[in-house]
Design a protein around this motif. Structure first.
Motif, PDB file in Angstrom:
ATOM      1  N   ARG A 286       0.801  -1.136   0.079  1.00  0.00           N
ATOM      2  CA  ARG A 286      -0.005  -0.200  -0.044  1.00  0.00           C
ATOM      3  C   ARG A 286       0.636   1.420   0.034  1.00  0.00           C
ATOM      4  NH1 ARG A 286      -3.861   1.521   3.420  1.00  0.00           N
ATOM      5  NH2 ARG A 286      -4.670  -0.387   3.757  1.00  0.00           N
ATOM      6  N   GLY A 287       0.338   2.158  -0.666  1.00  0.00           N
ATOM      7  CA  GLY A 287       1.038   3.526  -0.511  1.00  0.00           C
ATOM      8  C   GLY A 287       0.259   4.686  -0.856  1.00  0.00           C
ATOM      9  N   ALA A 288       0.511   5.869  -0.492  1.00  0.00           N
ATOM     10  CA  ALA A 288      -0.335   6.990  -0.303  1.00  0.00           C
ATOM     11  C   ALA A 288       0.453   8.272  -0.713  1.00  0.00           C
ATOM     12  CB  ALA A 288      -1.177   7.085   0.827  1.00  0.00           C
ATOM     13  N   SER A 289       0.021   9.009  -1.554  1.00  0.00           N
ATOM     14  CA  SER A 289       0.533  10.428  -1.854  1.00  0.00           C
ATOM     15  C   SER A 289      -0.550  11.319  -2.595  1.00  0.00           C
ATOM     16  CB  SER A 289       1.518   9.993  -2.749  1.00  0.00           C
ATOM     17  OG  SER A 289       1.953  11.346  -3.445  1.00  0.00           O
ATOM     18  N   THR A 290      -0.355  12.376  -2.634  1.00  0.00           N
ATOM     19  CA  THR A 290      -1.193  13.131  -3.539  1.00  0.00           C
ATOM     20  C   THR A 290      -0.994  13.043  -4.867  1.00  0.00           C
ATOM     21  OG1 THR A 290       0.343  15.173  -2.989  1.00  0.00           O
ATOM     22  CG2 THR A 290      -1.726  15.191  -1.757  1.00  0.00           C
ATOM     23  N   ASP A 291       0.000  12.679  -5.215  1.00  0.00           N
ATOM     24  CA  ASP A 291       0.392  12.360  -6.846  1.00  0.00           C
ATOM     25  C   ASP A 291      -0.034  10.741  -6.879  1.00  0.00           C
ATOM     26  OD1 ASP A 291       1.426  11.128  -8.959  1.00  0.00           O
ATOM     27  OD2 ASP A 291       3.089  12.680  -8.810  1.00  0.00           O
ATOM     28  N   THR A 292      -0.806  10.111  -7.645  1.00  0.00           N
ATOM     29  CA  THR A 292      -1.367   9.065  -7.898  1.00  0.00           C
ATOM     30  C   THR A 292      -0.311   8.098  -8.384  1.00  0.00           C
ATOM     31  OG1 THR A 292      -2.513   9.421  -9.815  1.00  0.00           O
ATOM     32  CG2 THR A 292      -3.988   9.288  -7.899  1.00  0.00           C
TER      33      THR A 292
END
Ligand code: KIV
Ligand code: ZN
Length: 516
Positions: free
Chosen positions: A482-488
Motif C-alpha cells: 500500500r502507498g499514499a500520496s497526493t500524486d497517484t
C-alpha cells in the motif's frame, strides 16, 4: 410485573485468526497489535489472536498480544495434536487471561476423506487434546470442526466427552457455511436438550457465510441457548467470511425485545474499527453493508426523507451515532498541532506511541503544505503508510517519468537502502507505472506478477491523497502493498515498493490451511 434479565452473550472475535486467513488479508505484527488494542476498546470478550503452530508470524503475534494486551481473554488455536497445543501454550503462557482453542473435525466427510479416522479415534483424540490443553490452562475451548454436517448422535457423544475432559466452551462450527437458520437452531436445541453435562460449558457458534446466512444462523443459535458468538470485523474470514460482528451485535441490541440478550460491546466503536480493519487489510467495505457501510444510514427516497424529518423513527431503526458515524468529518489543517492529530488518531481507533505520533506528525505537516484540508481518511492513510514500513527496507528517493501520448513511457528511479542509493534508467513501459515498476524490479532483483492494482481517494476533493493497494505474486506466493500520496503515480510506486519490501521480509498473505 417481573422483567426478565437479558442474557449476556460472549463476543469472541476471530478477525486476527479466521479473518486473517482470508486471501490478501494477512497483517504484520504492528497491524495485529493495533487491531487487538482496538478490539479491547470495542469491548470484545475474547480475541483469537492466531494459530501459533502455522507460522513464526502467528506465533509471535499471539505471544505479543497475550503478553501486552489486557482487557480481553487472548486465545490461540491448535489442532488436537501435542505439538500444536504445546506451541499454542508457548505463545500464550506470558498472558494473564488466556484460552487454548482445540479443534478436530467430526463430520463423516472429514472423518473418511481428510482424517481417515473412525468415530472412536476421533473421540479419543478430542479427549486427549482437551486434556493436554487443560494441563496448561483452565480456559479451554473445543470445536468439532464441520459440526453442522455431523450426525447428531455422534456430535452429542463428542461434545459430552469434550466437556467431561474439561472444555469450558464448546464451539459448534458451520465450517462450510452449509446450515440454514431453522436447521442450525435445531442442532443447538438438540445439544442443549440431549447432552447431559451441557450446563458445565458455554455453548458457542462459529458460522461461515457461504450462503450469506452466517449472521442469521448465529442469531438462531442464540435464540436456542448459545452463549457465545464467534465473529469478525466486517465479516472477514475464509472464503465468503464469518459472521459479521457488527451485524450480530446490532441485531441483538436493536432487537433486545426479541432476543432478551445483550453484549458488552461499545457500539460507538463499530465504525472506527471497521475502517481500521479495512484500511489495514485493504478489504473495502461495500457501501451498502449493514451497520458500517457508507450508505447504511443514507436515505435517498424523498418519501423517506420527508418521514425522517418529521420523525426519525419512521425509517430509522438505529441511530448512526450509536454505531460510531459522526455527523462531520473533522477537518485539520496547516495550523493544527500535534495534540489535535493525536486526538484524531485515537478517535479513528489507532493506538500510537509518542514516537509514532511524532513520525506521523512530520508526514502530516508535509501533507498540510500541499493540501488545505486534511480529513480523517488522509490521517488514516498517513498512519497506514507508516504501519507498512518494515525495518531495513528499500526507500523511494526520486523518480522521473516521460509520458507523451502515443509514445512508449520512459522512467528513471532512484531507491536507497541502508544509506546506499541505486538507480535504474531508461526503463520502458506502456504506462508510467509499468515503466516505474520495471525499474524497481531491475534495482531490487525481484520480479513479480501484478495480480490486482487499485487507486482510491483517501478523502475528498481534487487534491485528495490517492491511496494505492497492490497485490503481486512472487514465486507462487501473494504479497500486498500500500502507498499514499497526493500524486497517484507516486502512490502506486510506493505501494509496489511496499510489496517488494514485504517479499524481502517474507510477509506473504498465504496461510497454511487449518486442516488436520
Ligand atoms: O470454520 C471452522 O470450523 C474453524 C474452526 C477452527 C473453529 O475455523
Ligand atoms: Zn472458521
Amino acid at each position: 410485573m417481573t422483567t426478565k434479565m437479558p442474557r449476556k452473550i460472549t463476543i469472541f472475535d476471530t478477525t486476527l485468526r479466521d479473518g486473517e486467513q482470508s486471501p490478501g488479508c494477512s497483517m504484520n505484527l504492528k497491524e495485529k497489535l493495533e487491531v487487538a488494542q482496538s478490539l479491547v476498546d470495542l469491548g470484545v470478550d475474547v480475541i483469537e489472536a492466531g494459530f501459533p503452530i502455522t507460522s513464526i508470524g502467528d506465533f509471535e503475534a499471539v505471544r505479543e498480544i497475550a503478553g501486552t494486551v489486557s482487557g480481553a481473554t487472548i486465545c490461540g488455536l491448535a489442532r488436537c495434536r501435542e505439538a500444536d497445543i504445546d506451541r499454542a501454550w508457548e505463545a500464550l503462557k506470558d498472558g494473564s487471561n488466556t484460552r487454548i482453542h482445540v479443534f478436530l473435525a467430526t463430520s463423516a466427510i472429514h472423518r473418511e476423506f481428510k482424517l481417515r479416522m473412525d468415530k472412536e479415534e476421533i473421540i479419543r483424540r478430542a479427549v486427549e487434546g482437551v486434556k493436554r490443553a487443560k494441563s496448561y490452562c483452565d480456559d479451554i475451548e473445543f470445536s468439532p470442526e464441520d459440526a453442522a454436517r455431523t450426525e447428531h448422535d455422534f456430535l452429542c457423544q463428542v461434545v459430552e466427552a469434550a466437556i467431561a475432559a474439561g472444555a469450558t466452551t464448546v464451539n459448534i462450527p458451520d465450517t462450510v457455511g452449509y446450515a440454514t437458520p431453522t436447521q442450525f437452531a435445531e442442532v443447538i436445541h438438540m445439544l442443549v436438550n440431549r447432552v447431559p453435562n451441557i450446563d458445565q460449558t458455554v455453548l458457542s457458534v462459529h458460522c461461515h457465510n457461504d450462503l450469506g446466512l452466517a449472521v442469521a444462523n448465529s442469531l438462531a443459535a442464540v435464540e436456542n441457548g448459545a452463549g457465545q458468538i464467534e465473529c469478525t470485523i466486517n465479516g472477514l474470514g475464509e472464503r465468503a467470511g464469518n459472521c459479521s460482528l457488527e451485524e450480530a451485535v446490532m441485531a441483538l441490541r436493536t432487537r433486545s425485545d426479541y432476543y432478551q440478550a445483550e453484549t458488552g460491546i461499545n457500539t460507538q466503536r463499530l465504525v472506527p474499527i471497521s475502517r481500521l480493519v479495512s484500511n489495514i487489510t485493504g478489504m473495502v467495505v461495500q457501501r451498502n453493508k449493514a451497520i458500517v457501510g457508507r450508505n447504511a444510514f443514507a436515505h435517498e427516497a424523498g418519501i423517506h426523507q420527508d418521514g425522517m424529518l418529521k420523525e426519525p423513527t419512521t425509517y430509522e431503526i438505529m441511530r448512526p451515532e450509536d454505531v460510531g458515524f459522526t455527523k462531520t468529518d473533522l477537518v485539520l489543517g496547516k495550523h493544527s498541532g500535534r495534540a489535535a492529530l493525536a486526538d484524531r488518531s485515537r478517535a479513528l481507533g489507532y493506538h500510537l506511541t509518542d514516537e509514532q505520533v511524532d513520525a506521523v506528525f512530520v508526514d502530516f505537516k508535509k501533507l498540510a503544505d500541499k493540501k488545505k484540508e486534511i480529513y480523517d481518511g488522509d490521517i488514516a492513510a498517513l498512519i497506514e503508510q507508516r504501519n507498512t514500513e518494515i525495518g531495513d527496507q528499500w526507500q523511494l528517493v526520486s523518480y522521473e517519468i516521460q509520458a507523451t501520448s502515443g509514445l512508449v513511457r520512459q522512467a528513471k528511479i532512484v531507491l536507497s537502502r541502508g544509506g546506499q542509493e541505486s538507480e535504474a534508467t531508461n526503463s520502458e513501459g506502456d504506462g508510467p507505472l509499468d515503466a516505474l515498476f520495471l525499474a524497481i524490479e531491475k534495482i531490487t532483483g525481484k520480479s513479480v506478477v501484478v495480480k490486482d492494482f487499485r487507486v482510491q481517494s483517501a478523502s475528498r476533493g481534487k487534491d485528495a491523497q490517492g491511496e494505492s493497494l497492490i497485490e503481486v505474486e512472487h514465486n507462487g506466493r501473494v504479497y500486498r502493498g500500500r502507498g499514499a500520496s497526493t500524486d497517484t503515480v507516486e502512490a502506486g510506486v510506493r505501494a509496489f515498493l511496499n510489496a517488494i519490501n514485504r517479499i524481502e521480509a517474507g510477509q506473504d498473505t498465504n496461510k497454511p490451511s487449518g486442516a488436520v
